[in-house]
Design a protein around this motif. Structure first.
Motif, PDB file in Angstrom:
ATOM      1  N   ALA A 489       0.809  -1.219   0.000  1.00  0.00           N
ATOM      2  CA  ALA A 489       0.000   0.000   0.000  1.00  0.00           C
ATOM      3  C   ALA A 489       0.838   1.262   0.000  1.00  0.00           C
ATOM      4  O   ALA A 489       0.380   2.328  -0.457  1.00  0.00           O
ATOM      5  N   LEU A 491       3.138   1.956  -1.871  1.00  0.00           N
ATOM      6  CA  LEU A 491       3.456   2.325  -3.252  1.00  0.00           C
ATOM      7  C   LEU A 491       2.334   3.120  -3.917  1.00  0.00           C
ATOM      8  O   LEU A 491       2.548   3.753  -4.949  1.00  0.00           O
ATOM      9  N   VAL A 492       1.145   3.062  -3.337  1.00  0.00           N
ATOM     10  CA  VAL A 492      -0.029   3.716  -3.937  1.00  0.00           C
ATOM     11  C   VAL A 492      -0.198   5.095  -3.302  1.00  0.00           C
ATOM     12  O   VAL A 492      -0.341   5.201  -2.080  1.00  0.00           O
ATOM     13  N   GLN A 496      -3.041   6.432  -7.045  1.00  0.00           N
ATOM     14  CA  GLN A 496      -2.212   6.178  -8.216  1.00  0.00           C
ATOM     15  C   GLN A 496      -1.209   5.052  -7.928  1.00  0.00           C
ATOM     16  O   GLN A 496      -0.482   5.099  -6.939  1.00  0.00           O
ATOM     17  N   ARG A 497      -1.211   4.067  -8.794  1.00  0.00           N
ATOM     18  CA  ARG A 497      -0.251   2.971  -8.653  1.00  0.00           C
ATOM     19  C   ARG A 497       1.137   3.448  -9.084  1.00  0.00           C
ATOM     20  O   ARG A 497       1.269   4.463  -9.775  1.00  0.00           O
ATOM     21  N   PRO A 498       2.175   2.702  -8.694  1.00  0.00           N
ATOM     22  CA  PRO A 498       3.540   3.158  -9.011  1.00  0.00           C
ATOM     23  C   PRO A 498       3.794   3.223 -10.508  1.00  0.00           C
ATOM     24  O   PRO A 498       3.187   2.494 -11.309  1.00  0.00           O
ATOM     25  N   TRP A 501       3.774   0.273 -13.315  1.00  0.00           N
ATOM     26  CA  TRP A 501       2.955  -0.863 -12.866  1.00  0.00           C
ATOM     27  C   TRP A 501       1.977  -1.241 -13.984  1.00  0.00           C
ATOM     28  O   TRP A 501       1.225  -0.400 -14.478  1.00  0.00           O
ATOM     29  N   ARG A 505      -4.443  -4.615 -10.785  1.00  0.00           N
ATOM     30  CA  ARG A 505      -4.652  -4.634  -9.339  1.00  0.00           C
ATOM     31  C   ARG A 505      -3.558  -3.819  -8.649  1.00  0.00           C
ATOM     32  O   ARG A 505      -2.519  -3.498  -9.252  1.00  0.00           O
ATOM     33  N   ASP A 506      -3.784  -3.510  -7.374  1.00  0.00           N
ATOM     34  CA  ASP A 506      -2.750  -2.852  -6.579  1.00  0.00           C
ATOM     35  C   ASP A 506      -1.684  -3.874  -6.173  1.00  0.00           C
ATOM     36  O   ASP A 506      -1.945  -5.080  -6.132  1.00  0.00           O
ATOM     37  N   PRO A 507      -0.468  -3.410  -5.848  1.00  0.00           N
ATOM     38  CA  PRO A 507       0.570  -4.338  -5.378  1.00  0.00           C
ATOM     39  C   PRO A 507       0.121  -5.055  -4.100  1.00  0.00           C
ATOM     40  O   PRO A 507      -0.537  -4.477  -3.236  1.00  0.00           O
ATOM     41  N   SER A 513       7.498  -2.458  -6.488  1.00  0.00           N
ATOM     42  CA  SER A 513       6.927  -1.749  -7.638  1.00  0.00           C
ATOM     43  C   SER A 513       7.088  -2.520  -8.941  1.00  0.00           C
ATOM     44  O   SER A 513       6.529  -2.127  -9.965  1.00  0.00           O
TER      45      SER A 513
END
Length: 552
Positions: A489, A491-492, A496-498, A501, A505-507, A513
């Motif tokens: 989390a 990284l978000v 915004q995701r890294p 990416w 989905r989110d990490p 990353s």
């Protein structure tokens, strides 16, 4: 174990065969008979026997030989095997020389040729000499031997590498008799150290860690060029990931640059790890984990430095320092942290010569009766202080804060307070290290008054700060300002995701990353720096690897 040797030396082939035959007939079931045709050849045989760590019980040498007579041979042979019994074979005309040799080479006996019948003239003499030798034999040595100087940083590096990888070895000083004999047998001098003599007698002069690892039986070459999971770093987190990865069917390889266990492997005793109420040393704990990983089929590569990580579509490519590489579906970064360098005059010059980073337990016996200093106030420093208090006359703990309570577990503080020979110095820093070739003195500063003082010191062990081993990653994964790998989390940002990416989905919680690359243990940003949490994160990372591979 190879039988002890009885060496016969004679330049006359007929006599040489005869003496070897008679000796073998009587003693061949208990001793190995080695026959040489000249003094130089016999010395070569003795050097080989010495390097293999084997024994010589009796040497029988003919007096009249070209190049090197029997007395000259025995004089040199004494340097290699001083406890072997010495017999000179002579003709009647040479008895005066034989009598003189009794004092010159400490001759045990001389035999007149011919010695027929051997039952009357040879065997009783050799029987008596063998009985005397058995009472005080040269020791047989089957382990690796290291010859070096106490205050040599390269010698310490070799010993530390072997000890941390749990390779048994015997330490010999180059300026002591046995170390000197080994160097002479290898045709080397004290200037050539460190010298590692393998059990088969092969000498290695100042070997690199990779060369040493390969020669002492550690695995350095992968069996495949592609794996399901590559784990980088064999500390608690990496071992945990390897055990769970291999046990759950992933083709797993564990890569370690230095030694299994990481910083935890150097701990003299861990007493707050679940399931070990009496405590366990870091070496014991990590060795059990290593065996467990191997049992489940994980590969373990030692002395291999990873210098790059790249994405090649769904594949993750790892590059080694020697230019080779391996690839995998997924990666767990578990490279841990290293102790921060202590910046003070003299520290760098004396590192490995009285100043050490970490516990360096191989130095403990050398600290007997000496004043030892430890810099740092975390658990690793406290464990080292308790350990070294068994050897040193006094252990001094230097901390910049006012007390140990800020960073050390209560159980360790209680132990330290109960040991009279441990003294804690709050608000104290090392300003300089001094010594001629090795550490002899420290200049210390009181942070409150600013006053400095000089203290005699035999050893300084440094446990300050923690810097992650991540410079090799470059821009492959996101890191925070201190170099720790950012995951999950964190990284978000603002939804915004890294950057870069590519997944919808989110990490995952421990995912970096770069999709499919996870971080566990001390190398991860904001992780809890404890052995138990590192092992747990290693296991949790494998669960997330399964989700990643399943496309969830």
């Amino acid at each position: 174990m190879t039988n002890p040797a009885i060496l016969t030396v004679d330049d006359d082939p007929a006599v040489s065969r005869a003496v070897a035959r008679d000796v073998r007939r009587r003693y061949g079931d208990r001793y190995r008979v080695v026959r040489a045709g000249s003094g130089p050849d016999a010395l070569d045989a003795l050097r080989e026997i010495k390097l293999r760590g084997e024994q010589v019980a009796v040497m029988l040498a003919d007096y009249r030989m070209p190049q090197m007579n029997g007395i000259e041979f025995l004089e040199e042979a004494m340097d290699l095997f001083p406890r072997a019994r010495r017999v000179l074979l002579t003709a009647y005309a040479d008895t005066d020389a034989a009598i003189d040799a009794i004092n010159l080479v400490d001759l045990d006996h001389y035999l007149l040729k011919p010695w027929d019948p051997p039952e009357e003239k040879l065997y009783p003499v050799v029987d008596t000499l063998l009985d005397a030798w058995i009472a005080t034999p040269d020791p047989s040595i089957t382990e690796t031997r290291v010859v070096g100087h106490r205050w040599s940083a390269p010698s310490f590096a070799v010993r530390d590498f072997l000890a941390r990888n749990l390779v048994p070895y015997r330490w010999l000083l180059a300026d002591e008799p046995e170390g000197g004999r080994l160097l002479k047998a290898a045709g080397l001098t004290p200037d050539d150290v460190p010298v590692v003599v393998l059990p088969d007698g092969k000498p290695l002069v100042a070997p690199s860690e990779a060369e040493l690892a390969a020669q002492v039986g550690l695995t350095t070459t992968p069996t495949s060029d592609f794996y399901d999971l590559v784990v980088i770093g064999a500390g608690p987190a990496g071992l945990g990931a390897s055990v769970y990865g291999a046990s759950e069917g992933l083709r797993t390889v564990l890569v370690e640059q230095r030694a299994t266990g990481g910083q935890a492997g150097q701990s003299s005793r861990i007493e707050n790890y679940l399931g070990f109420p009496d405590g366990v040393s870091g070496a014991q704990l990590t060795e059990r984990a290593r065996r467990q990983a191997l049992k489940f089929g994980a590969e373990l590569l030692s002395a291999r430095e990873v210098v790059g990580l790249e994405a090649a579509g769904p594949t993750r490519l790892l590059k080694f320092a020697d230019g080779t590489s391996i690839a995998a579906h997924s990666v767990v970064l578990a490279t841990g942290v290293s102790y921060r360098l202590l910046e003070a005059p003299g520290i760098a010059d004396l590192t490995g010569r009285g100043i050490y980073y970490g516990s360096a337990s191989t130095e403990a016996p050398s600290c007997a009766g000496e004043e030892v200093y430890i810099v740092g106030g975390a658990n690793s420093a406290g464990q080292a202080a308790v350990y070294f208090s068994r050897y040193a006359s006094r252990v001094h703990i230097l901390i910049r804060s006012g007390d140990l309570g800020r960073s050390m577990s209560r159980y360790l503080i209680d132990q330290i307070e109960g040991i009279d020979t441990i003294e804690v110095h709050p608000h104290t820093e090392v300003m300089a290290a001094q010594g001629d070739g090795h550490l002899e003195r420290l200049v210390l500063c009181d942070g409150r008054s600013g006053q400095t003082r000089t203290a005699d010191a035999a050893a300084l062990f440094i446990f300050i700060g923690a810097q992650p081993r991540t410079d090799w990653l470059g821009d492959a994964v996101a890191r925070d300002s201190r170099g720790f790998v950012v995951t999950g989390a964190d990284l978000v940002r603002d939804g915004q995701r890294p950057t870069g990416w590519t997944l919808p989905r989110d990490p995952y919680h421990l995912e970096s990353s770069l999709p499919g690359v996870f971080a566990a243990g001390d190398v991860r940003a904001d992780s809890l720096k404890r052995v138990a949490s590192a092992v747990g994160e290693g296991a949790a990372a494998v669960a997330l690897v399964h989700r990643y591979l399943a496309g969830q």
